[in-house]
Scaffold this motif. Structure first.
Motif, PDB file in Angstrom:
ATOM      1  N   PHE A  23     -20.915  77.821  10.558  1.00 54.42           N
ATOM      2  CA  PHE A  23     -21.227  79.229  10.278  1.00 54.42           C
ATOM      3  C   PHE A  23     -22.722  79.532  10.328  1.00 54.42           C
ATOM      4  CE2 PHE A  23     -17.182  78.308   8.287  1.00 54.42           C
ATOM      5  CZ  PHE A  23     -16.395  79.378   8.670  1.00 54.42           C
ATOM      6  N   GLY A  24     -23.531  78.522  10.588  1.00 53.41           N
ATOM      7  CA  GLY A  24     -24.977  78.708  10.584  1.00 53.41           C
ATOM      8  C   GLY A  24     -25.596  78.364  11.917  1.00 53.41           C
ATOM      9  N   LYS A  25     -26.920  78.367  11.936  1.00 53.56           N
ATOM     10  CA  LYS A  25     -27.653  77.964  13.129  1.00 53.56           C
ATOM     11  C   LYS A  25     -29.012  77.429  12.701  1.00 53.56           C
ATOM     12  CE  LYS A  25     -29.600  82.573  14.106  1.00 53.56           C
ATOM     13  NZ  LYS A  25     -29.694  83.670  15.102  1.00 53.56           N
ATOM     14  N   ILE A  26     -29.592  76.611  13.560  1.00 54.39           N
ATOM     15  CA  ILE A  26     -30.900  76.030  13.306  1.00 54.39           C
ATOM     16  C   ILE A  26     -31.978  76.969  13.841  1.00 54.39           C
ATOM     17  CG2 ILE A  26     -32.445  74.103  13.826  1.00 54.39           C
ATOM     18  CD1 ILE A  26     -29.903  72.354  14.103  1.00 54.39           C
ATOM     19  N   ILE A  27     -32.964  77.271  13.016  1.00 59.62           N
ATOM     20  CA  ILE A  27     -34.056  78.135  13.457  1.00 59.62           C
ATOM     21  C   ILE A  27     -35.378  77.377  13.576  1.00 59.62           C
ATOM     22  CG2 ILE A  27     -33.008  80.265  12.617  1.00 59.62           C
ATOM     23  CD1 ILE A  27     -34.868  80.028  10.138  1.00 59.62           C
ATOM     24  N   CYS A  28     -35.423  76.170  13.046  1.00 60.34           N
ATOM     25  CA  CYS A  28     -36.643  75.366  13.155  1.00 60.34           C
ATOM     26  C   CYS A  28     -36.323  73.892  12.930  1.00 60.34           C
ATOM     27  CB  CYS A  28     -37.690  75.827  12.133  1.00 60.34           C
ATOM     28  SG  CYS A  28     -39.262  74.934  12.206  1.00 60.34           S
ATOM     29  N   ILE A  29     -36.850  73.045  13.780  1.00 58.07           N
ATOM     30  CA  ILE A  29     -36.865  71.598  13.549  1.00 58.07           C
ATOM     31  C   ILE A  29     -38.319  71.168  13.582  1.00 58.07           C
ATOM     32  CG2 ILE A  29     -36.175  69.307  14.336  1.00 58.07           C
ATOM     33  CD1 ILE A  29     -33.788  70.515  15.726  1.00 58.07           C
ATOM     34  N   SER A  30     -38.806  70.631  12.486  1.00 65.53           N
ATOM     35  CA  SER A  30     -40.162  70.091  12.436  1.00 65.53           C
ATOM     36  C   SER A  30     -40.094  68.578  12.460  1.00 65.53           C
ATOM     37  CB  SER A  30     -40.890  70.563  11.178  1.00 65.53           C
ATOM     38  OG  SER A  30     -41.109  71.957  11.206  1.00 65.53           O
TER      39      SER A  30
END
Length: 237
Positions: free
Chosen positions: A62-69
Motif C-alpha cells: 500500500f506504500g511506495k519508496i520516496i527516498c533511499i539513502s
C-alpha cells in the motif's frame, strides 16, 4: 565477528516511505477493501480505515519508496571518509538507480548491506516494490533458496539484540544509549507523510533519511569498538 569484516565492503542504507496515494479516496474500491482488511488488527476500533491511511506507507503493498539513502566507507591510507548519497523522485527510477549501484559497486560475495531493522523492513520492502514494478531482483536482495548464513544482510537491531527476540530498540534510542551524537532532527518518521504530500519538501526528507543512514554506520562502528565518525569525515555526494 563483525570486527573482522572489511568495513569498505558494507553499504549502509535507510529508506523513507509514504502511502501510494495522498488520499484514501484515491484508491479504487477493491484496494480500499483490501486496506480495511489489512489494517484491521493494527487500528482495531480506534480508527476508520480512512483515518488510518496515513500510516499505509509501512506496508509495501500500500506504500511506495520516496527516498533511499546510502553510505559507504572509503579508506585512503590513514584517512577515513564516509560518503553519503540519496536516490529520490519517481519510485521506479529510485529502485533502478539503487539496483544499478548494487550491480556496479556492491555485487560480489564479499559485499554486505546494513540497515537498522533492515531484515524486517528496508530489505524486504525494497524487494517487494521491485517485484511490483517488474524489476528483476539483484542478487543482494534475492533471498530465494539462500541459507540463513548466505544472506548478505547485516542488521544493527539484530546485532544489538544479542539473540533476544522479545524487544525492539529504535534507532533514536540506540544512538542515545550508545552515546552517539545525534543532531537535532527537523522531522521524525511520523511526519514524512505530511512533509511529502502536504508540504512537498522532499529535501527535508532526504536530509532526515541521510541522517539515519549515518546513524546506522555510527552504531556499527560503536558495536565494533571503532572510533565514531567526525563531521569532517562525512561527505555528501
Amino acid at each position: 565477528m563483525i570486527s573482522k569484516l572489511h568495513i569498505e565492503n558494507i553499504l549502509f542504507l535507510d529508506i523513507e516511505t509514504v502511502p501510494e496515494t495522498e488520499y484514501y479516496s484515491e484508491l479504487d474500491d477493491t484496494k480500499q477493501q483490501l486496506w480495511e482488511h489489512k489494517s484491521q488488527y493494527q487500528r482495531r476500533d480506534e480508527y476508520t480505515a480512512e483515518a488510518f491511511y496515513e500510516r499505509a506507507g509501512i506496508w509495501a503493498e500500500f506504500g511506495k519508496i520516496i527516498c533511499i539513502s546510502v553510505g559507504y566507507f572509503k579508506m585512503e591510507g590513514d584517512i577515513r571518509t564516509f560518503r553519503v548519497t540519496s536516490f529520490y523522485g519517481d519510485e521506479v527510477k529510485i529502485l533502478k538507480d539503487f539496483k544499478n549501484l548494487l550491480l556496479t559497486h556492491f555485487s560480489s560475495n564479499k559485499h554486505l548491506l546494513c540497515a537498522h531493522n533492515g531484515k524486517e523492513f528496508d530489505f524486504p520492502y525494497i524487494a517487494r516494490r521491485m517485484i511490483i514494478h517488474n524489476i528483476e531482483l539483484p542478487y543482494k536482495l534475492n533471498l530465494f533458496g539462500k541459507k540463513p548464513w548466505e544472506v548478505p544482510h547485516l542488521d544493527t537491531l539484530e546485532l544489538w539484540k544479542f539473540g533476544d527476540y522479545k524487544t525492539y530498540t529504535s534507532l533514536k534510542l540506540l544512538t542515545n544509549v550508545l552515546g552517539i551524537p545525534s543532531p537535532k532532527d527537523d522531522i521524525d518518521g511520523s511526519e514524512v507523510y505530511r512533509v511529502y504530500y502536504k508540504d512537498q519538501e522532499i529535501d527535508r526528507i532526504i536530509t532526515y533519511c541521510e541522517k539515519d543512514t549515518i546513524a546506522v554506520a555510527q552504531i556499527f562502528l560503536r558495536l565494533r569498538g571503532d572510533d565514531l565518525l567526525h563531521d569532517n569525515e562525512i561527505i555528501h555526494v
